[in-house]
Enzyme design. Structure first.
Site, PDB file in Angstrom:
ATOM      1  N   LYS A 125       0.856  -1.193   0.000  1.00 25.03           N
ATOM      2  CA  LYS A 125       0.000   0.000   0.000  1.00 25.03           C
ATOM      3  C   LYS A 125       0.889   1.239   0.000  1.00 25.03           C
ATOM      4  CE  LYS A 125      -3.856   2.048   2.589  1.00 25.03           C
ATOM      5  NZ  LYS A 125      -4.780   1.868   3.735  1.00 25.03           N
TER       6      LYS A 125
ATOM      7  N   SER B 295      -9.376   3.185   2.665  1.00 22.75           N
ATOM      8  CA  SER B 295      -8.282   3.736   1.903  1.00 22.75           C
ATOM      9  C   SER B 295      -7.401   2.686   1.211  1.00 22.75           C
ATOM     10  CB  SER B 295      -7.389   4.578   2.825  1.00 22.75           C
ATOM     11  OG  SER B 295      -6.759   3.777   3.813  1.00 22.75           O
TER      12      SER B 295
ATOM     13  N   SER C 123     -10.428   0.956   6.734  1.00 17.88           N
ATOM     14  CA  SER C 123      -9.745   1.090   5.446  1.00 17.88           C
ATOM     15  C   SER C 123      -9.381  -0.217   4.754  1.00 17.88           C
ATOM     16  CB  SER C 123      -8.479   1.936   5.614  1.00 17.88           C
ATOM     17  OG  SER C 123      -8.812   3.292   5.762  1.00 17.88           O
TER      18      SER C 123
END
Length: 474
Positions: free
Chosen positions: A77, A152, A176
């Site tokens: 990520k 996210s 997220s």
């Protein structure tokens, strides 16, 4: 004919162990998928083909096959640092930042034998629950490109759902991992606070942010979680005296067996109810009903939980979220490059009195205790994963921070309180909308109760049969 990306991560792991495919061959296959599909999906912030192939060769030659993620591709990520790879954090401010050292989570996936293909897309500093930014291409939902992938960890979810990765790590400070997993028809796991040594939550403000997996199946999620917890095998090496209670794993066995009968509570209220107009959409309610019926048929006890209003939650959580944004390392003129939501959160956070922050932290500690007491008589608690169907790209207000925050709460009111209470949770796809977009549910466990969650989720997965699939267009 079955292609490599049609196999689950666990099947690919077994193929690698048998020598049916090599790490380099698997890496080449997924890199080709990324090159073909990502221009439409927008799942990747950076792709590193040369480094990935070099890593695959290194894994083959120098990493023992006993490493739990040996040869399996994934992506970091873009909130996590990998030496020599740009780290943009979803922001125009950091377009040229290249770290010279990797952070702990990246080191953990390397130690587990994985092969990183690049960086998955994230919204600015991971703050929103959608992955659309001024300076980046929107990350789209592979089931319907007009919809967002959530956030996210939206890039990770979109990559896995479209078959550009077999699974991917993400981070979860308010939902997220679970929000994009539910949006894209995946299994997403938010571990207990303290469970993953390299992403424990113990060093984050209010203990919110932890690392965990996104995958197509419950077993794949357990496989990746085991690799994140103990890259060199169990027992896991923790840097803190405090860590999650319960069975230390590995969790793959529980996910494969899917055994046991449990007592479940069903919760449809949220701690945001007193501050925002929260409504569960018919599609979200239908998914919950599918899960309830399936679990009842499997012999689990099911009990509707009475609402437990928490009128102080909204103010306390907003204070913490704004305080977290205040630490973003951007000052002066570069602030103009931040997105409006980020600027709003940052300004509010930097204006907070110390007393208000201290009071919010104390209130949330009490809230954590009340949630754990409320859930104590259940092995797990079932909720909708999302209150709405996945939102269209461009749905969130780009200019009004207050309205934007409210939209996010209304979309996903059932996730952030799990972070505050430090509990484990898993999302599982169980149904779909009339347009074929998956809808899921969330199971919340006791502290350290991941094994129970994997057992229940595996049974639910077998019963409703929503896993493994990619959208037909891919």
């Amino acid at each position: 004919m079955t292609s490599l990306h049609d196999h689950t991560a666990l099947e690919l792991h077994q193929m690698l162990q048998r020598g049916d495919v090599s790490p380099a061959e698997l890496t080449e296959h997924y890199l080709a998928r990324i090159e073909r599909l990502d221009p439409e999906v927008g799942a990747f912030a950076t792709v590193t083909p040369e480094a990935a192939l070099e890593r695959a060769r290194h894994v083959t030659a120098d990493v023992p096959k006993t490493a739990p993620l040996w040869g399996l591709p994934l992506a970091d990520k873009d909130l996590h640092l990998r030496a020599g790879v740009p780290a943009r954090f979803g922001s125009r401010v950091f377009t040229d930042f290249v770290p010279d050292a990797s952070d702990e989570l990246v080191q953990a996936v390397d130690a587990a034998g994985a092969v990183s293909l690049g960086k998955s897309q994230t919204p600015e500093f991971g703050l929103p629950s959608y992955t659309e930014g001024v300076g980046t291409t929107p990350t789209r939902n592979p089931w319907d490109l007009a919809l967002g992938a959530g956030g996210s960890s939206g890039g990770a979810a979109a990559a896995v759902a479209s078959g550009m990765l077999p699974f991917a790590p993400g981070s979860d400070g308010g939902g997220s991992i679970r929000i994009p997993a539910a949006s894209c028809g995946l299994v997403g796991v938010k571990p207990s606070r303290g469970r993953v040594p390299a992403g424990s939550g113990l060093t984050s403000l209010a203990g919110l942010g932890v690392a965990g997996p996104l995958a197509r199946t419950v077993a794949d999620a357990a496989l990746l979680l085991d690799g994140l917890i103990a890259p060199s095998g169990y027992p896991a090496a923790h840097r803190f005296a405090l860590r999650a209670a319960g069975d230390d794993g590995p969790f793959l066995g529980a996910a494969i067996r899917g055994e046991g009968r449990f007592q479940l509570g069903v919760m449809t209220d949220s701690p945001w109810d007193d501050a925002y107009d929260i409504a569960i959409a018919p599609e979200a309610r239908a998914a919950l009903d599918v899960a309830i019926e399936a679990l009842e048929r499997l012999g689990h006890g099911m009990e509707a939980m009475a609402p437990a209003p928490e009128p102080g939650y909204s103010e306390a959580f907003r204070t913490i979220w704004q305080a977290g944004a205040a630490t973003i390392p951007v000052d002066g003129e570069p602030e103009a490059l931040l997105e409006p939501l980020t600027r709003w959160l940052l300004a509010r956070g930097r204006a907070l009195p110390a007393r208000q922050l201290a009071e919010a932290l104390a209130w949330l500690t009490g809230f954590e205790e009340r949630v754990i007491r409320r859930f104590a008589s259940y092995d797990a608690v079932l909720t909708p994963a999302l209150a709405m169907t996945p939102r269209p790209v461009g749905w969130y207000d780009p200019d009004d921070g207050e309205r934007n925050f409210a939209q996010q709460v209304q979309f996903t009111p059932f996730t952030s309180f799990v972070n505050v209470s430090g509990l484990p949770a898993i999302t599982v796809p169980v149904s779909e909308t009339s347009g074929g977009v998956p809808m899921g549910v969330q199971l919340i466990g006791r502290p350290g109760g991941e094994a129970t969650l994997f057992s229940i989720a595996a049974q639910l997965e077998r019963r409703v049969g929503r896993s493994r699939r990619h959208p037909d267009i891919w």
